[in-house]
Write an enzyme that holds these catalytic residues in place. Structure first.
Site, PDB file in Angstrom:
ATOM      1  N   HIS A  44       0.997  -1.215   0.061  1.00 43.22           N
ATOM      2  CA  HIS A  44      -0.389  -0.062   0.109  1.00 43.22           C
ATOM      3  C   HIS A  44       1.058   1.065   0.203  1.00 43.22           C
ATOM      4  O   HIS A  44       2.167   1.132  -0.195  1.00 43.22           O
ATOM      5  CB  HIS A  44      -0.969   0.011   1.114  1.00 43.22           C
ATOM      6  CG  HIS A  44      -0.042  -0.106   2.314  1.00 43.22           C
ATOM      7  ND1 HIS A  44       0.003  -0.967   2.619  1.00 43.22           N
ATOM      8  CD2 HIS A  44       0.071   1.019   3.637  1.00 43.22           C
ATOM      9  CE1 HIS A  44       1.215  -1.243   3.943  1.00 43.22           C
ATOM     10  NE2 HIS A  44       0.961   0.426   4.893  1.00 43.22           N
ATOM     11  N   THR A  47       3.679   5.577  -3.177  1.00 41.87           N
ATOM     12  CA  THR A  47       5.240   5.696  -4.427  1.00 41.87           C
ATOM     13  C   THR A  47       6.273   4.565  -3.763  1.00 41.87           C
ATOM     14  O   THR A  47       6.251   4.000  -2.747  1.00 41.87           O
ATOM     15  CB  THR A  47       5.718   7.390  -4.327  1.00 41.87           C
ATOM     16  OG1 THR A  47       5.854   8.101  -2.846  1.00 41.87           O
ATOM     17  CG2 THR A  47       4.840   7.982  -4.239  1.00 41.87           C
ATOM     18  N   ARG A  48       6.897   4.298  -4.717  1.00 40.34           N
ATOM     19  CA  ARG A  48       8.442   3.234  -4.552  1.00 40.34           C
ATOM     20  C   ARG A  48       9.270   3.369  -5.955  1.00 40.34           C
ATOM     21  O   ARG A  48       8.768   4.399  -6.572  1.00 40.34           O
ATOM     22  CB  ARG A  48       7.793   1.762  -5.177  1.00 40.34           C
ATOM     23  CG  ARG A  48       6.527   1.036  -3.639  1.00 40.34           C
ATOM     24  CD  ARG A  48       7.069   1.570  -2.656  1.00 40.34           C
ATOM     25  NE  ARG A  48       6.511  -0.025  -1.764  1.00 40.34           N
ATOM     26  CZ  ARG A  48       5.147   0.770  -0.824  1.00 40.34           C
ATOM     27  NH1 ARG A  48       4.764   1.377  -1.462  1.00 40.34           N
ATOM     28  NH2 ARG A  48       4.566  -0.500  -0.297  1.00 40.34           N
ATOM     29  N   LYS A 266       9.717  12.183   1.821  1.00 44.58           N
ATOM     30  CA  LYS A 266       9.005  11.341   2.481  1.00 44.58           C
ATOM     31  C   LYS A 266      10.455  10.625   2.616  1.00 44.58           C
ATOM     32  O   LYS A 266      11.555  10.537   1.120  1.00 44.58           O
ATOM     33  CB  LYS A 266       8.951   9.786   1.355  1.00 44.58           C
ATOM     34  CG  LYS A 266       8.400   8.765   1.831  1.00 44.58           C
ATOM     35  CD  LYS A 266       7.318   8.050   1.718  1.00 44.58           C
ATOM     36  CE  LYS A 266       7.677   7.180   0.396  1.00 44.58           C
ATOM     37  NZ  LYS A 266       6.009   5.833   0.286  1.00 44.58           N
ATOM     38  N   HIS A 270      15.866   2.109   6.457  1.00 41.41           N
ATOM     39  CA  HIS A 270      15.473   1.017   5.758  1.00 41.41           C
ATOM     40  C   HIS A 270      16.056  -0.513   6.564  1.00 41.41           C
ATOM     41  O   HIS A 270      16.582  -0.999   6.309  1.00 41.41           O
ATOM     42  CB  HIS A 270      16.863   0.753   4.138  1.00 41.41           C
ATOM     43  CG  HIS A 270      16.271   0.086   3.606  1.00 41.41           C
ATOM     44  ND1 HIS A 270      15.654  -0.829   3.241  1.00 41.41           N
ATOM     45  CD2 HIS A 270      17.751  -1.019   3.442  1.00 41.41           C
ATOM     46  CE1 HIS A 270      15.528  -1.694   2.003  1.00 41.41           C
ATOM     47  NE2 HIS A 270      16.917  -2.174   2.073  1.00 41.41           N
ATOM     48  N   CYS A 313       3.616   0.276   7.417  1.00 39.30           N
ATOM     49  CA  CYS A 313       4.170  -0.438   6.146  1.00 39.30           C
ATOM     50  C   CYS A 313       5.248  -2.165   7.072  1.00 39.30           C
ATOM     51  O   CYS A 313       5.921  -1.456   8.365  1.00 39.30           O
ATOM     52  CB  CYS A 313       4.892  -0.102   4.427  1.00 39.30           C
ATOM     53  SG  CYS A 313       4.980  -1.072   3.319  1.00 39.30           S
ATOM     54  N   LYS A 346       9.577  -2.985  -6.985  1.00 38.80           N
ATOM     55  CA  LYS A 346      10.095  -2.666  -8.417  1.00 38.80           C
ATOM     56  C   LYS A 346       9.812  -3.703  -9.784  1.00 38.80           C
ATOM     57  O   LYS A 346       9.772  -3.764 -10.911  1.00 38.80           O
ATOM     58  CB  LYS A 346      11.419  -1.708  -8.767  1.00 38.80           C
ATOM     59  CG  LYS A 346      12.184  -2.698  -8.587  1.00 38.80           C
ATOM     60  CD  LYS A 346      13.489  -1.766  -7.946  1.00 38.80           C
ATOM     61  CE  LYS A 346      13.679  -1.039  -6.646  1.00 38.80           C
ATOM     62  NZ  LYS A 346      13.170  -2.102  -5.541  1.00 38.80           N
TER      63      LYS A 346
END
Ligand SMILES: Cc1cc2nc3c(=O)[nH]c(=O)nc-3n(C[C@H](O)[C@H](O)[C@H](O)COP(=O)(O)OP(=O)(O)OC[C@H]3O[C@@H](n4cnc5c(N)ncnc54)[C@H](O)[C@@H]3O)c2cc1C
Ligand SMILES: O=C(O)[C@@H]1CCCCN1
Length: 381
Positions: A44, A47-48, A266, A270, A313, A346
């Site tokens: 969800h 953007t990625r 954003k 990581h 997420c 991606k």
């Protein structure tokens, strides 16, 4: 009800797999535990990042096709899914990670420019390059519109005759020549099953006797306010970025230009803290946000160094951060796509293609040995 194929999990990987199966005229059911759309898995959000800046050739090879397949999905669904912004890679210039990505990019002739320190601010205003860091700008990097992409894959799947049953949680899988899948509201059978259950993969696979070393972590998705609105905006072609080895933290930091929430950029860490997928919001560890605040104030002086919006997420990590794309070791008609370790979006269309190939008994288009289940069994750590 009997289908040729059942796919469990309508995140980007399951939806893309179902889309490829339906395009191959296979009668396919896609099962999703939550009512769609939902924000409780990994796919969800608006953007990625998409980029070819990877250190491994096997990812770069798959990405060549992934860009093409995203463009094809854009055409089929009639929506824009990719916006080119460039991807700025920063990191200790002499460090192994930066060097490995740099040489892979050169070896694979990925369009990019090395930004020398003296010219950095001319190309990338409002960012302080850390002393000792190098910078490379990959020109094909950009933003994928994630929510739209997920909806597009599902819509095209349905337009090819596929069935989506959402709000149905799979509670049991009985392997066999004809596999029986039981949900909380029905029973289905199929000759072939694909499991793409994201953070729930470990639990679901344990119903089939398979234990995979998957670890689920919660990510705090932080948005930071621009002091001057628009200064890091997608409309001004500000790039996505990855900061390798920031001084403030062990893992990378990354960011995307302000876009979905105007005036907010954003920037995230990581890595996150381990969580149970059904108890995600009980995890309240914010140490990563503190590290991000220090990084933002040091390197992004045009952002307010306290996040304005924090969403969540989940990543599903494997020990080596490579995906799992394989057949079930005991049941050849069950195919698994899991452990996307925070970088799988991606690849969605190409992962859908190879899971479809595996499950149709075709030779996969790529060497899948880096993604095998056996790599964990040979070395259980
Ligand atoms: C904050 C964040 C940033 C990221 N950034 C990037 C990025 O910039 N670029 C990139 O390429 N990737 C990125 N990723 C990674 C990428 O988003 C994931 O790899 C990808 O979304 C994983 O998709 P999935 O389909 O495997 O999982 P999911 O999207 O979680 O889908 C699995 C689905 O299975 C369903 N399910 C589970 N169990 C059952 C059951 N028993 N019955 C029925 N349904 C079930 C779930 O409800 C869920 O919908 C990021 C991830 C996060 C969290
Ligand atoms: O997959 C990506 O491109 C990003 C890189 C940084 C971490 C999150 N995922």
């Amino acid at each position: 009800m009997v289908y040729e194929y059942i796919v469990i999990g309508a995140g980007i990987q399951g939806s893309s797999t179902a889309y490829h199966l339906a395009k191959n005229n296979k009668k396919t059911l896609l099962l999703e535990q939550f009512v769609l759309p939902h924000s409780r898995g990994s796919s969800h959000g608006q953007t990625r990042i998409i980029r070819k800046a990877y250190e491994d050739d096997f990812y770069i090879n798959m990405l060549e096709e992934s860009y093409e397949l995203w463009a094809q999905l854009e055409k089929e669904a009639g929506v824009k899914l990719y916006r080119r912004t460039g991807l700025l890679l920063m990191g200790p210039e002499k460090g192994k990670d930066f060097q490995l990505i740099k040489s892979a990019m050169q070896r694979n002739k990925i369009p990019s420019v090395v930004l020398e320190r003296h010219e950095f601010s001319q190309h990338i205003p409002n960012v302080n390059l850390t002393s000792g860091d190098g910078a490379i700008l990959e020109s094909t990097g950009g933003v994928l519109y994630a929510d739209r992409a997920l909806r597009a894959a599902q819509t095209v799947f349905q337009s090819h005759g596929g069935t989506i049953n959402d709000g149905e949680k799979v509670i049991n899988i009985e392997p066999g020549d004809l596999i029986t899948v039981t949900t909380d509201s029905g029973t289905y059978q199929a000759k072939n099953l694909v499991i793409t259950a994201g953070p729930w993969a470990k639990t679901l696979l344990s119903h089939t006797g398979l234990q995979l070393p998957l670890q689920v972590v919660r990510i705090n998705v932080c948005y930071w306010k621009e002091k001057v609105p628009g200064s890091y905006s997608i409309n001004n072609r500000f790039p996505c970025f990855i900061q390798i080895h920031p001084k403030e933290a062990e893992h990378d930091i990354y960011g995307l230009p302000s876009n979905e929430y105007p005036g907010l950029m954003k920037v995230c860490y990581h890595m996150g803290t381990e969580t149970e997928p059904d108890e995600r919001d009980r995890q309240t560890d914010r140490r990563d946000v503190d590290a991000l605040s220090s990084y933002v104030s040091r390197c992004f002086p045009g952002l307010v160094s306290v996040p304005s919006v924090v969403e969540s997420c989940m990543y599903t990590m494997t020990p080596d951060k490579h995906f799992v794309l394989d057949r079930h070791p005991s049941y050849s008609n069950i195919v698994i796509g899991a452990g996307f370790s925070g970088h799988g979006f991606k690849f969605g269309p190409v992962i859908g293609k190879v899971l479809c190939e595996l499950s149709m008994g075709l030779n996969p288009s790529y060497d899948l040995s880096p993604f095998s289940i056996q790599r964990f069994q040979a070395n259980p750590k």
